[in-house]
Write a protein that holds these residues in place. Structure first.
Motif, mmCIF file in Angstrom:
data_model
loop_
_atom_site.group_PDB
_atom_site.id
_atom_site.type_symbol
_atom_site.label_atom_id
_atom_site.label_comp_id
_atom_site.label_asym_id
_atom_site.label_seq_id
_atom_site.Cartn_x
_atom_site.Cartn_y
_atom_site.Cartn_z
ATOM 1 N N UNK A 278 0.833 -1.205 0.000
ATOM 2 C CA UNK A 278 0.000 0.000 0.000
ATOM 3 C C UNK A 278 0.869 1.257 0.000
ATOM 4 N N UNK A 279 1.910 1.244 0.802
ATOM 5 C CA UNK A 279 2.826 2.395 0.819
ATOM 6 C C UNK A 279 3.522 2.560 -0.530
ATOM 7 N N UNK A 280 3.850 1.447 -1.166
ATOM 8 C CA UNK A 280 4.436 1.503 -2.506
ATOM 9 C C UNK A 280 3.466 2.169 -3.480
ATOM 10 N N UNK A 281 2.182 1.814 -3.394
ATOM 11 C CA UNK A 281 1.188 2.412 -4.295
ATOM 12 C C UNK A 281 1.059 3.913 -4.059
ATOM 13 N N UNK A 282 1.113 4.320 -2.799
ATOM 14 C CA UNK A 282 1.013 5.746 -2.491
ATOM 15 C C UNK A 282 2.214 6.505 -3.045
ATOM 16 N N UNK A 283 3.385 5.935 -2.875
ATOM 17 C CA UNK A 283 4.604 6.604 -3.322
ATOM 18 C C UNK A 283 4.702 6.616 -4.851
ATOM 19 N N UNK A 284 4.383 5.484 -5.473
ATOM 20 C CA UNK A 284 4.562 5.349 -6.919
ATOM 21 C C UNK A 284 3.497 6.086 -7.710
ATOM 22 N N UNK A 285 2.261 6.025 -7.230
ATOM 23 C CA UNK A 285 1.141 6.580 -7.995
ATOM 24 C C UNK A 285 0.513 7.804 -7.330
ATOM 25 N N UNK A 286 1.103 8.246 -6.234
ATOM 26 C CA UNK A 286 0.700 9.493 -5.560
ATOM 27 C C UNK A 286 -0.712 9.415 -4.961
ATOM 28 N N UNK A 287 -1.129 8.203 -4.604
ATOM 29 C CA UNK A 287 -2.452 8.014 -4.003
ATOM 30 C C UNK A 287 -2.488 8.593 -2.600
ATOM 31 N N UNK A 288 -3.719 8.810 -2.103
ATOM 32 C CA UNK A 288 -3.901 9.402 -0.773
ATOM 33 C C UNK A 288 -4.429 8.423 0.270
ATOM 34 N N UNK A 289 -5.048 7.325 -0.174
ATOM 35 C CA UNK A 289 -5.606 6.384 0.785
ATOM 36 C C UNK A 289 -6.291 5.228 0.090
ATOM 37 N N UNK A 290 -7.015 4.425 0.875
ATOM 38 C CA UNK A 290 -7.540 3.171 0.344
ATOM 39 C C UNK A 290 -8.945 2.856 0.852
ATOM 40 N N UNK A 291 -9.745 2.309 -0.052
ATOM 41 C CA UNK A 291 -11.020 1.677 0.296
ATOM 42 C C UNK A 291 -10.712 0.201 0.503
ATOM 43 N N UNK A 292 -10.797 -0.243 1.753
ATOM 44 C CA UNK A 292 -10.421 -1.614 2.106
ATOM 45 C C UNK A 292 -11.676 -2.464 2.165
ATOM 46 N N UNK A 293 -11.970 -3.139 1.064
ATOM 47 C CA UNK A 293 -13.210 -3.891 0.936
ATOM 48 C C UNK A 293 -13.010 -5.335 1.403
ATOM 49 N N UNK A 294 -14.135 -6.060 1.487
ATOM 50 C CA UNK A 294 -14.147 -7.461 1.950
ATOM 51 C C UNK A 294 -13.672 -7.529 3.402
ATOM 52 N N UNK A 295 -12.975 -8.593 3.773
ATOM 53 C CA UNK A 295 -12.600 -8.764 5.170
ATOM 54 C C UNK A 295 -13.754 -9.243 6.040
ATOM 55 N N UNK A 296 -14.853 -9.668 5.427
ATOM 56 C CA UNK A 296 -15.996 -10.175 6.177
ATOM 57 C C UNK A 296 -15.612 -11.434 6.944
ATOM 58 N N UNK A 297 -16.207 -11.595 8.110
ATOM 59 C CA UNK A 297 -15.906 -12.769 8.930
ATOM 60 C C UNK A 297 -16.214 -14.067 8.197
ATOM 61 N N UNK A 298 -17.233 -14.071 7.344
ATOM 62 C CA UNK A 298 -17.603 -15.323 6.685
ATOM 63 C C UNK A 298 -16.659 -15.705 5.551
ATOM 64 N N UNK A 299 -15.655 -14.884 5.274
ATOM 65 C CA UNK A 299 -14.622 -15.273 4.322
ATOM 66 C C UNK A 299 -13.464 -16.016 5.005
ATOM 67 N N UNK A 300 -13.604 -16.283 6.291
ATOM 68 C CA UNK A 300 -12.585 -17.007 7.052
ATOM 69 C C UNK A 300 -13.232 -18.265 7.627
ATOM 70 N N UNK A 301 -13.286 -19.346 6.842
ATOM 71 C CA UNK A 301 -14.041 -20.536 7.242
ATOM 72 C C UNK A 301 -13.392 -21.294 8.398
ATOM 73 N N UNK A 302 -14.184 -22.171 9.006
ATOM 74 C CA UNK A 302 -13.702 -22.976 10.136
ATOM 75 C C UNK A 302 -12.558 -23.888 9.731
ATOM 76 N N UNK A 303 -12.473 -24.221 8.445
ATOM 77 C CA UNK A 303 -11.412 -25.116 7.967
ATOM 78 C C UNK A 303 -10.072 -24.405 7.802
ATOM 79 N N UNK A 304 -10.052 -23.072 7.996
ATOM 80 C CA UNK A 304 -8.823 -22.307 7.790
ATOM 81 C C UNK A 304 -7.834 -22.543 8.934
ATOM 82 N N UNK A 305 -6.575 -22.621 8.566
ATOM 83 C CA UNK A 305 -5.485 -22.749 9.538
ATOM 84 C C UNK A 305 -4.633 -21.496 9.430
ATOM 85 N N UNK A 306 -4.452 -20.787 10.531
ATOM 86 C CA UNK A 306 -3.714 -19.530 10.520
ATOM 87 C C UNK A 306 -2.483 -19.611 11.413
#
Length: 535
Positions: A278-306
């Motif tokens: 993200x910092x690379x994108x800001x520096x390279x393309x002069x962006x100001x910030x991010x819309x951080x989509x997804x990350x919903x709890x249901x995208x992390x199933x019980x079968x996941x190992x972290x």
């Protein structure tokens, strides 16, 4: 020896109390007591009635959520982990509890219960997100471009904003700007010179945000790199006892754009890699910030190992932590991050009157869960599927949607009003934007105060005026403690307004004594606002 025995007695008492709290608890609902909380996207069903139930474990309803319930009688329920709650025959049943449960009855109404819970469990950090998000309208390229995000049309959209008399603000470039998920460079076939594009947007007066997600497209160079680093979630393959150090099969997650692997933010190296990109994108393309989509709890199933064991909800919360490094941020899915300087947006609404009516209960409930810096959905609706096949949009709906958003913490355009509206209706939308400009200093002051105290910027009627019989009023809200805002959210131009006790001045200059329920006819270009001048 005596000290050791005393310690054992204390520890024993703690463990007994914890064990008791982890068993299901039944709470008798007091006469007249009403409950709110849990998941923002179910707020139109609040206050809860018999038959409602929700298990927050792995289910945040695709929006903000928190392990908190608050009542009009001053009670609140909190746990550090998700739980299931059910309303059944005058009882509130809490079950499937994963951590100690707190049931506090020391407050006396909805407002005092919220304040006590917030101070104790999610105190405000004294920080604000980028204030441009409050000060000017936001513009998102989603509905106009959908998956055809490209340099030419983004510049065209931005110029049209200015040419049609709308003030520049934050402009969000939405999904499909990269070759694939996990690749952090603009795709060359659609962006000839992305840095120059962003510079041009800056010259027009915009700040620029970019859509990102925690997903990584499989069978790509980046995917292979991240798999080798072991910063992706793994799949247990049906072996529930599999530990992270033995896992070798990456988890492939089904989401709205297909099937992808997902970053494991319980691993510090994953967070380091992602924030680095993200910092690379800001520096390279002069962006100001991010819309951080997804990350919903249901995208992390019980079968996941972290890397570290975590609930689906905790994975979602860790996604939220990413945004703390970027003052210009926006989230849709969130868990247990009340009081933080994160911008939330209500879940995508359809282009319907039914979904327009959900905006007020949803955004006021977001405040009850500590998410004060919340944006209503895109004006006219952000669920693009409801636009498909419609040659002509409901112009009145778009106007009333703009008015409903105008005095909320933020307002966000996506469908271009100048493209889909008549001149008369376009003028009504621009009038709503101009109205917001008049109230912007007050909104900014409320945001600054909220960053210190945690108080909601927009408040339900029951929150601000407890015990006046307003608990079921969902069609109006308070902007701070001073202004009652009553947007029209039905196709009928009439509006029933509930004025609490006190003396009020309406936007058309009438002095009115409350309490009063009355019906008014509302012109197409009017947003009814009532100022409280005397309690």
């Amino acid at each position: 020896m005596i000290l050791s025995k005393a310690i054992k007695i204390i520890l024993s008492a703690i463990f007994v109390g914890l064990a008791a709290s982890l068993s299901a608890q039944t709470i008798a609902i007091k006469p007249g007591e009403k409950w709110f909380g849990g998941a923002v996207n179910d707020a139109h069903s609040m206050p809860f009635t018999d038959g409602y139930k929700l298990n927050l474990y792995g289910d945040t309803r695709g929006n903000q959520a928190s392990p908190l319930l608050v009542s009009t009688k001053g009670r609140f329920i909190w746990s550090e982990e998700p739980f299931k709650f059910t309303f059944d025959n005058g009882k509130l049943i809490i079950s499937e509890i994963h951590a100690a449960l707190v049931v506090d009855s020391s407050a006396n109404n909805l407002q005092s219960a919220f304040k006590l819970a917030a101070k104790r469990y999610f105190p405000s950090k004294g920080k604000l997100p980028d204030t441009l998000l409050f000060a000017k309208p936001q513009y998102n390229t989603w509905i106009e471009l959908v998956y055809n995000q490209n340099q030419k049309d983004i510049i065209k959209y931005a110029k049209a904003i200015i040419d049609n008399g709308f003030p520049p603000g934050v402009l969000m470039i939405d999904d499909n700007w990269a070759d694939y998920y996990g690749r952090f460079d603009f795709r060359a076939d659609r962006f000839r010179n992305a840095a120059a594009m962003v510079d041009s947007l800056h010259d027009m007066g915009f700040k620029v945000m970019l859509w990102v997600s925690p997903f990584v497209s499989p069978d790509t160079e980046v995917y292979r790199e991240l798999l080798a680093k072991r910063v992706l979630l793994f799949d247990n393959g049906g072996n529930t006892g599999l530990t992270w150090d033995k896992a070798d099969k990456p988890a492939i997650i089904s989401w709205w754009n297909g099937y992808s692997s997902v970053l494991d933010f319980t691993n510090p190296q994953a967070k380091e890699w992602f924030t680095g990109r993200l910092n690379y994108m800001m520096k390279t393309y002069h962006l100001d910030g991010f819309k951080l989509d997804a990350g919903d709890a249901d995208f992390y199933p019980a079968s996941a190992v972290s890397y570290k064991k975590a609930t689906p909800n905790e994975h979602s919360r860790l996604w939220g932590e990413i945004g703390l490094s970027f003052p210009l941020n926006e989230y849709r899915a969130m868990w247990k991050m009340g009081g933080e300087p994160l911008v939330e947006r209500l879940r995508d609404k359809q282009h319907t009157w039914t979904d327009l009516q959900k905006l007020i209960p949803h955004i006021t409930t977001a405040g009850l869960l500590g998410y004060q810096f919340t944006c209503p959905d895109m004006i006219g609706g952000g669920e693009f599927g409801s636009f498909i096949g419609k040659d002509k949009l409901d112009e009145q709906l778009i106007v009333r949607s703009a008015q409903c958003s105008a005095l909320m913490p933020m307002m966000q355009f996506s469908v271009a009003p100048w493209r889909v509206l008549s001149q008369q209706n376009l003028s009504a939308v621009k009038k709503a934007v101009a109205l917001r400009a008049r109230y912007t200093p007050y909104i900014l002051q409320l945001a600054k105060t909220s960053a210190q105290t945690g108080e909601p910027i927009v408040r339900s009627m029951e929150y601000q005026f407890p015990n006046q019989g307003l608990v079921d009023v969902k069609g109006q809200f308070m902007l701070g403690s001073k202004y009652l805002v009553a947007p029209v959210t039905t196709k009928d131009n009439s509006k029933i307004v509930y004025l609490p006790k006190g003396t009020w001045i309406s936007d058309d200059g009438k002095k009115i004594k409350g309490p009063l329920k009355y019906n008014i006819m509302v012109a197409a270009d009017r947003l009814p606002v009532f100022e409280l001048i005397k309690n």
